[in-house]
Design a protein around this motif. Structure first.
Motif, PDB file in Angstrom:
ATOM      1  N   GLN A 111     -11.338   3.537 -10.616  1.00  0.00           N
ATOM      2  CA  GLN A 111      -9.998   3.448 -10.055  1.00  0.00           C
ATOM      3  C   GLN A 111      -9.021   3.924 -11.127  1.00  0.00           C
ATOM      4  N   GLN A 112      -7.765   4.056 -10.749  1.00  0.00           N
ATOM      5  CA  GLN A 112      -6.760   4.451 -11.730  1.00  0.00           C
ATOM      6  C   GLN A 112      -6.700   3.404 -12.841  1.00  0.00           C
ATOM      7  N   LEU A 113      -6.540   3.877 -14.066  1.00  0.00           N
ATOM      8  CA  LEU A 113      -6.534   2.995 -15.230  1.00  0.00           C
ATOM      9  C   LEU A 113      -5.493   1.898 -15.102  1.00  0.00           C
ATOM     10  N   SER A 114      -4.317   2.232 -14.569  1.00  0.00           N
ATOM     11  CA  SER A 114      -3.243   1.236 -14.458  1.00  0.00           C
ATOM     12  C   SER A 114      -3.583   0.118 -13.484  1.00  0.00           C
ATOM     13  N   GLN A 155       0.833  -1.193   0.000  1.00  0.00           N
ATOM     14  CA  GLN A 155       0.000   0.000   0.000  1.00  0.00           C
ATOM     15  C   GLN A 155       0.868   1.243   0.000  1.00  0.00           C
ATOM     16  N   ALA A 156       0.419   2.246  -0.771  1.00  0.00           N
ATOM     17  CA  ALA A 156       1.184   3.486  -0.868  1.00  0.00           C
ATOM     18  C   ALA A 156       1.133   4.286   0.427  1.00  0.00           C
ATOM     19  N   SER A 193     -12.018   2.983  -4.705  1.00  0.00           N
ATOM     20  CA  SER A 193     -11.008   2.531  -3.757  1.00  0.00           C
ATOM     21  C   SER A 193     -10.933   3.448  -2.538  1.00  0.00           C
ATOM     22  N   ASP A 194     -10.220   2.967  -1.525  1.00  0.00           N
ATOM     23  CA  ASP A 194      -9.996   3.794  -0.340  1.00  0.00           C
ATOM     24  C   ASP A 194      -8.680   4.564  -0.442  1.00  0.00           C
ATOM     25  N   SER A 195      -8.075   4.555  -1.650  1.00  0.00           N
ATOM     26  CA  SER A 195      -6.815   5.263  -1.871  1.00  0.00           C
ATOM     27  C   SER A 195      -7.089   6.626  -2.492  1.00  0.00           C
ATOM     28  N   VAL A 241     -13.701   0.157  -1.449  1.00  0.00           N
ATOM     29  CA  VAL A 241     -12.948  -1.090  -1.568  1.00  0.00           C
ATOM     30  C   VAL A 241     -11.505  -0.840  -1.144  1.00  0.00           C
ATOM     31  N   GLY A 242     -11.031  -1.633  -0.200  1.00  0.00           N
ATOM     32  CA  GLY A 242      -9.673  -1.431   0.273  1.00  0.00           C
ATOM     33  C   GLY A 242      -8.777  -2.640   0.180  1.00  0.00           C
TER      34      GLY A 242
END
Length: 263
Positions: free
Chosen positions: A197-200, A66-67, A149-151, A178-179
Protein backbone atom coordinates in the motif's frame (compact mmCIF):
# COMPACT_ATOMS: atom_id res chain seq x y z
CA UNK A 1 -19.74 74.67 39.83
CA UNK A 2 -20.69 72.62 36.73
CA UNK A 3 -23.94 70.61 36.95
CA UNK A 4 -23.48 66.91 37.70
CA UNK A 5 -26.44 65.53 35.79
CA UNK A 6 -25.02 65.75 32.22
CA UNK A 7 -22.63 62.70 32.38
CA UNK A 8 -25.46 60.67 33.89
CA UNK A 9 -27.80 61.75 31.13
CA UNK A 10 -25.12 60.89 28.49
CA UNK A 11 -24.62 57.39 29.87
CA UNK A 12 -28.35 56.82 29.87
CA UNK A 13 -28.51 57.95 26.26
CA UNK A 14 -25.71 55.53 25.26
CA UNK A 15 -27.43 52.62 26.97
CA UNK A 16 -30.77 53.45 25.43
CA UNK A 17 -29.17 53.60 21.95
CA UNK A 18 -27.78 50.04 22.32
CA UNK A 19 -24.07 50.94 22.75
CA UNK A 20 -22.41 48.64 25.31
CA UNK A 21 -18.94 48.11 26.64
CA UNK A 22 -16.70 45.50 24.89
CA UNK A 23 -16.77 43.35 28.03
CA UNK A 24 -20.53 43.07 27.68
CA UNK A 25 -20.35 41.90 24.02
CA UNK A 26 -20.96 38.17 23.38
CA UNK A 27 -17.82 36.07 22.86
CA UNK A 28 -17.11 34.90 19.32
CA UNK A 29 -16.88 31.12 19.04
CA UNK A 30 -13.70 29.78 17.37
CA UNK A 31 -14.04 28.72 13.74
CA UNK A 32 -14.14 24.96 13.15
CA UNK A 33 -13.09 23.75 9.71
CA UNK A 34 -14.63 20.52 8.44
CA UNK A 35 -11.88 18.63 6.63
CA UNK A 36 -12.51 15.62 4.38
CA UNK A 37 -9.29 13.64 3.96
CA UNK A 38 -8.62 10.45 2.06
CA UNK A 39 -6.70 7.77 3.96
CA UNK A 40 -3.39 8.47 2.24
CA UNK A 41 -3.23 11.99 3.70
CA UNK A 42 -4.66 11.08 7.11
CA UNK A 43 -1.30 10.89 8.87
CA UNK A 44 -0.20 14.26 7.51
CA UNK A 45 -3.28 16.25 8.51
CA UNK A 46 -3.37 14.61 11.95
CA UNK A 47 0.28 15.60 12.46
CA UNK A 48 -0.38 19.16 11.33
CA UNK A 49 -3.60 19.72 13.31
CA UNK A 50 -2.35 20.26 16.92
CA UNK A 51 0.18 22.99 16.13
CA UNK A 52 -2.05 24.63 13.53
CA UNK A 53 -4.94 24.83 15.97
CA UNK A 54 -2.63 26.44 18.53
CA UNK A 55 -1.13 29.08 16.23
CA UNK A 56 -4.30 29.92 14.31
CA UNK A 57 -7.08 29.50 16.86
CA UNK A 58 -8.99 27.50 14.24
CA UNK A 59 -10.25 24.03 15.14
CA UNK A 60 -9.96 21.16 12.66
CA UNK A 61 -12.65 18.49 12.48
CA UNK A 62 -11.14 15.78 10.27
CA UNK A 63 -13.21 13.02 8.68
CA UNK A 64 -11.39 10.25 6.80
CA UNK A 65 -13.33 9.29 3.68
CA UNK A 66 -12.70 7.16 0.61
CA UNK A 67 -11.09 9.02 -2.26
CA UNK A 68 -13.19 7.33 -4.93
CA UNK A 69 -15.50 4.43 -5.61
CA UNK A 70 -19.21 3.63 -5.76
CA UNK A 71 -19.92 3.66 -2.01
CA UNK A 72 -21.86 6.45 -0.25
CA UNK A 73 -18.84 7.16 1.97
CA UNK A 74 -16.65 8.63 -0.76
CA UNK A 75 -15.74 12.31 -0.66
CA UNK A 76 -17.77 13.03 -3.81
CA UNK A 77 -20.85 11.29 -2.40
CA UNK A 78 -20.59 13.24 0.85
CA UNK A 79 -20.39 16.51 -1.07
CA UNK A 80 -23.35 15.44 -3.22
CA UNK A 81 -25.35 15.06 0.00
CA UNK A 82 -24.34 18.59 0.99
CA UNK A 83 -22.49 17.43 4.09
CA UNK A 84 -20.75 20.33 5.81
CA UNK A 85 -17.20 20.57 4.50
CA UNK A 86 -14.61 23.30 4.05
CA UNK A 87 -11.46 21.55 2.80
CA UNK A 88 -10.82 18.40 0.76
CA UNK A 89 -7.47 16.56 0.90
CA UNK A 90 -7.28 13.73 -1.59
CA UNK A 91 -5.53 12.27 -4.62
CA UNK A 92 -4.89 14.74 -7.40
CA UNK A 93 -6.88 12.68 -9.89
CA UNK A 94 -9.86 12.57 -7.52
CA UNK A 95 -9.60 16.31 -7.00
CA UNK A 96 -9.74 16.74 -10.78
CA UNK A 97 -13.07 14.89 -10.73
CA UNK A 98 -14.40 17.03 -7.89
CA UNK A 99 -13.36 20.14 -9.85
CA UNK A 100 -15.20 18.91 -12.95
CA UNK A 101 -18.29 18.37 -10.79
CA UNK A 102 -17.99 21.94 -9.47
CA UNK A 103 -17.62 20.68 -5.90
CA UNK A 104 -14.32 22.42 -5.11
CA UNK A 105 -12.79 25.77 -6.03
CA UNK A 106 -10.08 25.10 -8.61
CA UNK A 107 -8.36 28.44 -7.90
CA UNK A 108 -7.55 27.30 -4.34
CA UNK A 109 -5.91 23.99 -5.30
CA UNK A 110 -2.55 23.24 -3.69
CA UNK A 111 -0.44 20.17 -4.56
CA UNK A 112 0.96 18.94 -1.24
CA UNK A 113 2.80 15.62 -1.43
CA UNK A 114 3.74 12.56 -3.45
CA UNK A 115 3.01 9.06 -2.23
CA UNK A 116 4.79 5.85 -3.25
CA UNK A 117 3.97 2.15 -2.86
CA UNK A 118 5.75 0.26 -0.09
CA UNK A 119 5.81 -3.35 1.14
CA UNK A 120 5.36 -4.48 4.74
CA UNK A 121 5.65 -7.71 6.72
CA UNK A 122 4.45 -8.67 10.18
CA UNK A 123 6.55 -7.13 12.94
CA UNK A 124 9.64 -9.23 13.63
CA UNK A 125 9.26 -11.36 10.50
CA UNK A 126 12.10 -11.93 8.06
CA UNK A 127 12.33 -8.98 5.68
CA UNK A 128 12.80 -10.26 2.12
CA UNK A 129 14.87 -8.49 -0.52
CA UNK A 130 13.03 -6.15 -2.90
CA UNK A 131 16.04 -4.05 -3.86
CA UNK A 132 16.04 -5.13 -7.49
CA UNK A 133 13.44 -6.35 -9.95
CA UNK A 134 14.87 -9.88 -9.83
CA UNK A 135 14.79 -9.95 -6.02
CA UNK A 136 11.31 -8.42 -5.98
CA UNK A 137 9.98 -11.04 -8.38
CA UNK A 138 11.51 -13.88 -6.35
CA UNK A 139 10.02 -12.47 -3.16
CA UNK A 140 6.56 -12.42 -4.73
CA UNK A 141 6.90 -15.99 -5.98
CA UNK A 142 8.19 -17.26 -2.62
CA UNK A 143 5.44 -15.62 -0.54
CA UNK A 144 2.53 -17.70 0.69
CA UNK A 145 0.09 -14.78 0.53
CA UNK A 146 -0.03 -11.10 -0.35
CA UNK A 147 -2.52 -8.31 0.29
CA UNK A 148 -3.15 -5.03 -1.50
CA UNK A 149 -5.84 -2.36 -1.37
CA UNK A 150 -8.82 -1.85 -3.64
CA UNK A 151 -7.71 1.75 -4.24
CA UNK A 152 -5.26 3.25 -6.73
CA UNK A 153 -2.13 1.39 -5.58
CA UNK A 154 -3.83 -2.01 -5.43
CA UNK A 155 -5.48 -1.57 -8.81
CA UNK A 156 -2.11 -0.68 -10.32
CA UNK A 157 -0.47 -3.76 -8.78
CA UNK A 158 -3.18 -6.28 -9.63
CA UNK A 159 -4.19 -4.96 -13.06
CA UNK A 160 -0.87 -3.83 -14.48
CA UNK A 161 2.32 -4.61 -12.56
CA UNK A 162 1.79 -8.21 -11.49
CA UNK A 163 0.33 -9.33 -14.84
CA UNK A 164 3.35 -7.82 -16.61
CA UNK A 165 5.95 -9.49 -14.38
CA UNK A 166 5.43 -12.95 -15.91
CA UNK A 167 4.56 -14.49 -12.58
CA UNK A 168 3.29 -18.06 -12.39
CA UNK A 169 -0.48 -18.53 -12.91
CA UNK A 170 -0.98 -19.74 -9.33
CA UNK A 171 0.40 -16.43 -8.08
CA UNK A 172 -3.04 -14.90 -8.62
CA UNK A 173 -4.42 -17.24 -5.95
CA UNK A 174 -2.17 -15.63 -3.34
CA UNK A 175 -3.73 -12.21 -3.67
CA UNK A 176 -6.17 -10.70 -1.15
CA UNK A 177 -7.93 -7.43 -1.94
CA UNK A 178 -8.53 -5.23 1.11
CA UNK A 179 -11.10 -2.48 1.07
CA UNK A 180 -12.47 -1.94 4.55
CA UNK A 181 -9.22 -1.21 6.44
CA UNK A 182 -5.52 -0.49 5.88
CA UNK A 183 -3.61 -3.40 4.34
CA UNK A 184 -1.18 -3.20 7.26
CA UNK A 185 -3.87 -4.45 9.63
CA UNK A 186 -4.21 -7.65 7.60
CA UNK A 187 -0.44 -8.18 7.75
CA UNK A 188 -0.27 -7.41 11.48
CA UNK A 189 -2.89 -10.12 12.16
CA UNK A 190 -0.93 -12.66 10.12
CA UNK A 191 -3.62 -12.95 7.44
CA UNK A 192 -1.13 -12.08 4.69
CA UNK A 193 2.63 -12.53 4.54
CA UNK A 194 3.28 -9.43 2.41
CA UNK A 195 1.25 -6.22 2.26
CA UNK A 196 1.41 -3.49 -0.35
CA UNK A 197 0.00 0.00 0.00
CA UNK A 198 1.09 3.62 -0.10
CA UNK A 199 3.79 4.30 2.47
CA UNK A 200 1.75 7.06 4.12
CA UNK A 201 -1.06 4.55 4.79
CA UNK A 202 1.22 1.77 6.07
CA UNK A 203 3.33 3.99 8.32
CA UNK A 204 0.81 4.56 11.17
CA UNK A 205 -0.12 0.86 11.44
CA UNK A 206 1.11 -0.97 14.54
CA UNK A 207 2.42 -4.52 14.38
CA UNK A 208 4.21 -4.35 11.02
CA UNK A 209 7.68 -3.64 9.69
CA UNK A 210 7.96 -1.66 6.48
CA UNK A 211 10.53 -3.33 4.24
CA UNK A 212 10.76 -0.42 1.82
CA UNK A 213 9.47 0.97 -1.44
CA UNK A 214 9.02 -1.30 -4.45
CA UNK A 215 11.70 -0.83 -7.16
CA UNK A 216 11.85 2.59 -8.82
CA UNK A 217 11.33 1.37 -12.37
CA UNK A 218 7.91 -0.10 -11.51
CA UNK A 219 6.94 2.45 -8.87
CA UNK A 220 3.73 4.45 -9.17
CA UNK A 221 3.50 7.94 -7.70
CA UNK A 222 0.20 9.24 -6.34
CA UNK A 223 -0.12 13.00 -5.92
CA UNK A 224 -2.08 14.37 -2.96
CA UNK A 225 -3.65 17.80 -3.22
CA UNK A 226 -6.08 20.03 -1.36
CA UNK A 227 -8.75 22.58 -2.25
CA UNK A 228 -11.49 24.65 -0.66
CA UNK A 229 -14.99 23.23 -1.02
CA UNK A 230 -17.48 25.29 -2.98
CA UNK A 231 -19.98 26.95 -0.63
CA UNK A 232 -17.61 26.52 2.34
CA UNK A 233 -18.84 28.45 5.37
CA UNK A 234 -15.25 29.60 6.07
CA UNK A 235 -13.43 29.95 2.71
CA UNK A 236 -10.74 32.36 3.99
CA UNK A 237 -9.79 30.14 6.93
CA UNK A 238 -9.89 27.07 4.65
CA UNK A 239 -7.45 28.68 2.22
CA UNK A 240 -5.22 29.72 5.12
CA UNK A 241 -5.01 26.07 6.22
CA UNK A 242 -3.92 25.00 2.73
CA UNK A 243 -1.30 27.75 2.66
CA UNK A 244 0.03 26.56 6.02
CA UNK A 245 0.30 22.97 4.77
CA UNK A 246 2.36 24.22 1.83
CA UNK A 247 4.70 26.16 4.16
CA UNK A 248 7.95 24.83 5.66
CA UNK A 249 6.22 23.65 8.86
CA UNK A 250 3.49 21.91 6.91
CA UNK A 251 5.95 20.24 4.56
CA UNK A 252 7.91 18.88 7.53
CA UNK A 253 4.80 17.18 8.94
CA UNK A 254 3.90 15.86 5.49
CA UNK A 255 7.37 14.31 5.14
CA UNK A 256 7.17 12.64 8.55
CA UNK A 257 3.87 11.05 7.53
CA UNK A 258 5.55 9.14 4.69
CA UNK A 259 4.82 11.49 1.81
CA UNK A 260 7.34 13.42 -0.25
CA UNK A 261 6.37 17.09 0.15
CA UNK A 262 6.09 19.36 -2.85
CA UNK A 263 8.56 22.25 -3.08
Amino acid sequence: MRPLFKPFMLSCALLSSGVTHAADAPETLPVTLKVLSSNGFKGAIQAIAPEYEQVSGVKLDVTVAQASGPTPQTIASRLDRKEDADVVLTMGSSLDTLTARNQVDQSTRVDLGQSFIAMAVRKGALQPDIGSMKAFRNTLLDADSIAYSDSASGIYLSHWLFPNMNLQPQFLLKGKVVGSEPVGNIVARGEAELGFQQLSVLKPVKGIDIVGLIPDNVQQMVLYSGAVVKNSAHPDQAKALLDYMASDKGRHAIELSGLKPMH
